[in-house]
Design a protein around this motif. Structure first.
Motif: not given
Lengths: 149, 149
Positions: A114, A122, A127, A130-131, A134, B114, B127, B130-131, B134
């Motif tokens: 990433t 962003h 992203s 991130e997707h 998740r 998560t 989330s 995710e943070h 990033r």
């Protein structure tokens, strides 16, 4: 964590080189096999003046598939070092394609790079990493572009 | 990937148990040490009628610190199996605290669980995983709650 199958998501950016390097190192550590997945994102079809679709799309897709195969081959040549490698190339949106290929192939781990963009860029671009994190059914290792791997 | 120091982010949810299990297994694989980080998120101070701050905050923090220590001890007892473990407990917002502790301790890898919520709930709650992914300077392994690890 039982790691027999590692899926590495790659495109032609520098951050996916770090993902490839790390993914293959982990494959060696865990004696796992690798799938390299590259997603060709669909482009809008071109419409002729008489409202028929221009044939540009199929031709572009053939080119894209050839480019994708070339990219995966270069990555395998650079990092695989004999580790068994499967190529997965599909036309899809990036995150959805990665998740679907991962589920079908049966990954134990997804490795993805990433850029770690924040803020408006962003928000606009979303992203992929991130997707994927998740939605994934298996653990996801995210390699930031700034990481020293 | 040189993995000598693994930071595992934990709270008292089921998904952080999977993160702890996976993180310690990786620590064994790589002969790494572990830090367990638990973030106590600040609560709004209570204000008395005469506009002085009520002393509830400090007392709650002492309780929180004690609870946090108890949580980390239980996780170490369950999963560490002799692996060297450092406890990190700080008052901060979750993602910021994890990144800061990771940078200070010098992690090579962050492991975090998560719930993988999507939609409105995700939008409202944000989330943490995710943070962290990033903002992190090192690779982040995200363990979905539905993953079979």
């Amino acid at each position: 964590m039982n790691v027999r199958k590692i899926l590495i998501a790659v495109d032609n950016s520098t951050c996916s080189e770090k993902a490839a390097k790390t993914g293959y190192e982990l494959a060696k550590t865990f004696d796992a096999e690798v799938a390299l997945v590259n997603i060709i994102e669909p482009m809008p079809a071109t419409i002729n003046q008489d409202l028929t679709l221009a044939p540009v799309f199929l031709e572009s897709f053939d080119n894209s598939e050839e480019n994708s195969h070339q990219l995966l081959k270069e990555i395998e040549d650079t990092y695989a070092n004999g580790i068994k490698t499967t190529y997965l190339t599909v036309v899809d949106t990036a995150a959805h394609g990665i998740i679907q290929q991962s589920d079908e192939w049966g990954s134990d781990l997804i490795v993805i790079g990433t850029h770690g963009k924040t803020g408006l860029y962003h928000f606009l671009m979303g992203s992929v990493a991130e997707h994927v994190a998740r939605k994934s059914a298996c653990p996801v290792l995210i390699i930031p572009n700034k990481a020293d791997v």
